[in-house]
Design a protein around this motif. Structure first.
Motif, PDB file in Angstrom:
ATOM      1  N   GLY A  57       0.961  -1.362  -0.096  1.00 26.24           N
ATOM      2  CA  GLY A  57       0.153  -0.070   0.108  1.00 26.24           C
ATOM      3  C   GLY A  57       0.697   1.179   0.118  1.00 26.24           C
ATOM      4  N   ARG A 106       3.254   1.866  -1.604  1.00 26.53           N
ATOM      5  CA  ARG A 106       3.685   2.090  -3.163  1.00 26.53           C
ATOM      6  C   ARG A 106       5.095   2.711  -3.206  1.00 26.53           C
ATOM      7  NH1 ARG A 106       3.248  -0.848  -5.649  1.00 26.53           N
ATOM      8  NH2 ARG A 106       3.571   0.291  -7.535  1.00 26.53           N
ATOM      9  N   SER A 118       6.162  14.279 -13.995  1.00 29.10           N
ATOM     10  CA  SER A 118       5.199  13.216 -14.154  1.00 29.10           C
ATOM     11  C   SER A 118       4.518  13.443 -12.771  1.00 29.10           C
ATOM     12  CB  SER A 118       5.788  11.775 -14.690  1.00 29.10           C
ATOM     13  OG  SER A 118       6.454  11.122 -13.462  1.00 29.10           O
ATOM     14  N   THR A 145      -1.352  10.713  -8.032  1.00 30.00           N
ATOM     15  CA  THR A 145      -0.199  11.166  -7.358  1.00 30.00           C
ATOM     16  C   THR A 145      -0.038  12.550  -7.558  1.00 30.00           C
ATOM     17  OG1 THR A 145       0.773   8.912  -7.299  1.00 30.00           O
ATOM     18  CG2 THR A 145       2.283  10.619  -6.647  1.00 30.00           C
ATOM     19  N   GLN A 158      -0.473  16.945 -10.687  1.00 32.58           N
ATOM     20  CA  GLN A 158       0.535  16.910 -11.734  1.00 32.58           C
ATOM     21  C   GLN A 158       0.620  15.444 -12.256  1.00 32.58           C
ATOM     22  OE1 GLN A 158       2.768  19.362 -12.211  1.00 32.58           O
ATOM     23  NE2 GLN A 158       4.104  18.259 -13.780  1.00 32.58           N
ATOM     24  N   GLN A 159       0.414  14.424 -11.673  1.00 35.33           N
ATOM     25  CA  GLN A 159       0.246  13.314 -12.190  1.00 35.33           C
ATOM     26  C   GLN A 159      -0.953  12.883 -13.306  1.00 35.33           C
ATOM     27  OE1 GLN A 159      -0.884   9.345 -10.257  1.00 35.33           O
ATOM     28  NE2 GLN A 159       0.928   8.296 -11.719  1.00 35.33           N
ATOM     29  N   ARG A 181       0.912  14.185  -1.517  1.00 38.00           N
ATOM     30  CA  ARG A 181       0.814  13.895  -2.980  1.00 38.00           C
ATOM     31  C   ARG A 181      -0.200  13.271  -3.544  1.00 38.00           C
ATOM     32  NH1 ARG A 181       2.194  16.894  -5.083  1.00 38.00           N
ATOM     33  NH2 ARG A 181       2.410  16.125  -7.062  1.00 38.00           N
ATOM     34  N   SER A 215      -1.906   5.144  -6.538  1.00 39.93           N
ATOM     35  CA  SER A 215      -1.232   6.049  -5.370  1.00 39.93           C
ATOM     36  C   SER A 215      -1.295   5.402  -3.953  1.00 39.93           C
ATOM     37  CB  SER A 215      -1.771   7.284  -5.383  1.00 39.93           C
ATOM     38  OG  SER A 215      -1.690   7.902  -6.886  1.00 39.93           O
ATOM     39  N   SER A 216      -0.339   5.751  -3.199  1.00 37.50           N
ATOM     40  CA  SER A 216      -0.512   5.250  -1.723  1.00 37.50           C
ATOM     41  C   SER A 216      -1.818   5.277  -1.028  1.00 37.50           C
ATOM     42  CB  SER A 216       0.420   5.996  -1.074  1.00 37.50           C
ATOM     43  OG  SER A 216       0.266   5.879   0.388  1.00 37.50           O
TER      44      SER A 216
END
Lengths: 395, 395
Positions: free
Chosen positions: A236, A238, A259, B94, B97-98, B238, B263-264
């Motif tokens: 989780g 990541r 990115s 994330t 931006q992502q 993020r 994402s996390s």
């Protein structure tokens, strides 16, 4: 009135994948999933996590924007642990998956020649397909100690190959671990033909039998090494890392900045707390022991119940057993997996691990079975169901 | 022996950016940074964060692999709060931006025509440059209430424009907020010329003066809306979101799966706790009040000390003041910023906010000053230093 916005050609090429269907189905009530590459939640180091969350929760600085290359204390830890050559450096990414994607974005132009093992990790296959690479697939040698070196050299000889991507330790999906001789030979061929090697080692720390074998990157310097913290800490978070030549890492950092700016800083701070906790080595021992028990139970059940229809070889670590099917054709393996899914057992059929243009007759036919996630009881129950279904199909 | 691995052409096109040099320098002792777009750490909702970390730290499930589209409870919250059209859906990324990078990867082929404001958010500029888009830049109208509509329509007329990307609320770097009339007109032009609109609203919730103005996406359905949680919660997490047509969101999810799986999850669980905490609205009020105080102090200091050399207009929200320089040429503004950096004040010069091929004579010349991060005392000190340095240069 909405109008159409067409995805780029590269994105259109990403096929609707059967594995997505399977993974979606694994949440259904009663389903036993041997499909995903999931660690076992009951073995998560919750005590260490709770204590570490407690320790970081008041640190204001980790909630601010951070460095693209990584949270400096974690980055230093990774450097100290893993960077062995002076010209190399490390970067932290949102999983080793992101690190590989950044390598592809940084260095692979459409049409560039890439070599992979076949079958191969699906996530890597998707990255190289999205990068529109020209993918060459190398089968395994007969003794199952790594890729077929003759085929590899021929491919290197006949094409201007940029990268060879491989999972030498407990390969996904086959579980194979490359022998020392194969590792040295691959390093030597890469050197001779100036091929950059991408060594993906997510399962390397999950060895529960025999001694570790030196990584290919010990014998060859033109390498990226990808590490995952999902298997030893928890997924989780990541987080993963990549190590390589400083100049190349700088390029990856530039693309990562564009990115996503950086990966979550509190998660990086948490990961560092976990990795450096005095009880973390004990946690690693625990999961290895647990996974060996699961592995043995699954292998025994396969030998006992499926020997008429299938065959699996013991592995020394990782998360997967490869079950070769004796009487099923490559064209039918997905249908067999769908049948099992209806009977509440999720497995991943062999065909998804091959590039779309890989000849059916050259594919190994079977299932990838994950032994880490389901309980031993569920594993045994699942193999029993597989037996019943394979028997019906054979009838 | 190492051999060279060349980055792709697209990556080579990312220039070594002066803003990276500046941001690196902001960590030097004694430096006052008005450069980054950083929220104020002293205003982070630490009490709510600590309580929420406490609440999530024992939840095993959030440490397992999760859904690519987003942690379902957070995704549902975002849908309820922000998705207004039945055909739309949301995705968590994330950072916004992502989300923007995924849009570019999904839908922009090399050479595709993209319209941006000029000056414009550097992070977006880098994404579109990496995607090898054909970037058209639109200046502001004379009343500073948004882009020049004649120029915009001409650009739409003369090119097959795919996207118009803009920051209508407290624009980065100029701080401008588009008027309602401009928003409606932009929606109408996008509709007429079938241009997809990307509405980036990271600062929308940071309005400390006057009433909110309806977003462009209220008047036009072919939109992506990008939201950031960095400015209202904290940046270290993020996390951001994108909303758009379901089919298009599905495409983004596919690419996100390839690029980082998800994402996390613990960070998404934490964010949901923050957003739904009973004291969160109070936190938002606090930071708005604080930022207004900072804004007023900076503007007063500029009016008092810099009027001979520069001019800045009050803004209704966001994080930036745009300081137009009276006697400096576009070609010299970076040198002036370097001089200030030597005097321990970091600012971002106007030239970095323009695409590399944008004519110097058409650039607004000035600095972007961030008023949220430094204390009021430091802000006043910095403006004093800027005065001394500009006076020296004028002498």
């Amino acid at each position: 009135m909405t109008f159409t916005l067409s995805p780029t050609k590269a994105v259109q090429a990403i096929k609707p994948s059967y594995i997505r269907e399977i993974l979606a189905a694994t949440h259904q009530a009663g389903m036993i999933s041997l499909a995903g590459g999931l660690p076992n939640e009951s073995a998560f180091p919750m005590e260490i996590i709770e204590q570490s969350m407690q320790e970081i929760k008041s640190d204001r600085t980790i909630f601010q924007y951070g460095s693209t290359q990584g949270y400096p204390p974690l980055l230093n830890y990774v450097r100290e642990q893993y960077v062995v050559r002076e010209q190399d450096d490390a970067m932290i990414g949102t999983g080793s998956q992101q690190c590989l994607d950044l390598i592809a974005r940084g260095f692979i132009a459409p049409g560039d020649h890439i070599v992979m093992e076949a079958p191969s990790y699906l996530g890597a296959l998707q990255i190289f397909e999205l990068a529109q690479a020209n993918i060459h697939s190398i089968g395994e040698n007969e003794s199952l100690t790594g890729p077929d070196l003759t085929q590899l050299e021929n491919t290197f000889k006949q094409n201007d190959v940029k990268f060879f991507y491989a999972v030498p330790d407990f390969h996904n999906p086959t579980g194979i671990c490359w022998s020392l001789e194969v590792r040295k030979a691959v390093a030597s061929l890469c050197k001779q033909y100036e091929v950059f090697f991408i060594e993906d080692v997510p399962y390397r720390d999950l060895r529960f039998k025999n001694e570790p074998i030196a990584p290919v990157s010990d014998f060859y310097e033109n390498c990226f090494v990808l590490r995952s913290f999902s298997k030893i800490a928890t997924p989780g978070l990541r987080l993963g890392s990549v190590i390589g030549n400083k100049t190349l890492i700088n390029t990856l950092v530039k693309i990562k900045q564009t990115s996503d700016l950086h990966s979550s800083i509190p998660m990086q701070a948490l990961l560092l707390k976990l990795l450096t906790h005095e009880n973390f080595p004990k946690h690693i021992e625990n999961i290895k022991q647990k996974y060996q028990t699961h592995h043995d139970a699954m292998l025994n059940a396969i030998n006992e119940h499926l020997s008429e229809y299938a065959e699996a070889k013991s592995v020394d670590g990782g998360m997967f057993l490869w079950v070769a099917l004796k009487h099923v054709k490559a064209a039918d393996v997905e249908t067999v997996a769908r049948t099992l899914l209806k009977a509440n057992v999720a497995v991943v059929p062999s065909n998804v691990f091959y590039p779309s243009d890989f000849a059916l007759e050259d594919q190994q036919v079977g299932f990838r079975l994950n032994f880490t996630h389901a309980s031993v009881e569920k594993i045994e129950q699942a193999i029993g169901i597989i037996k019943v279904e394979l028997a019906k199909l054979a009838a």
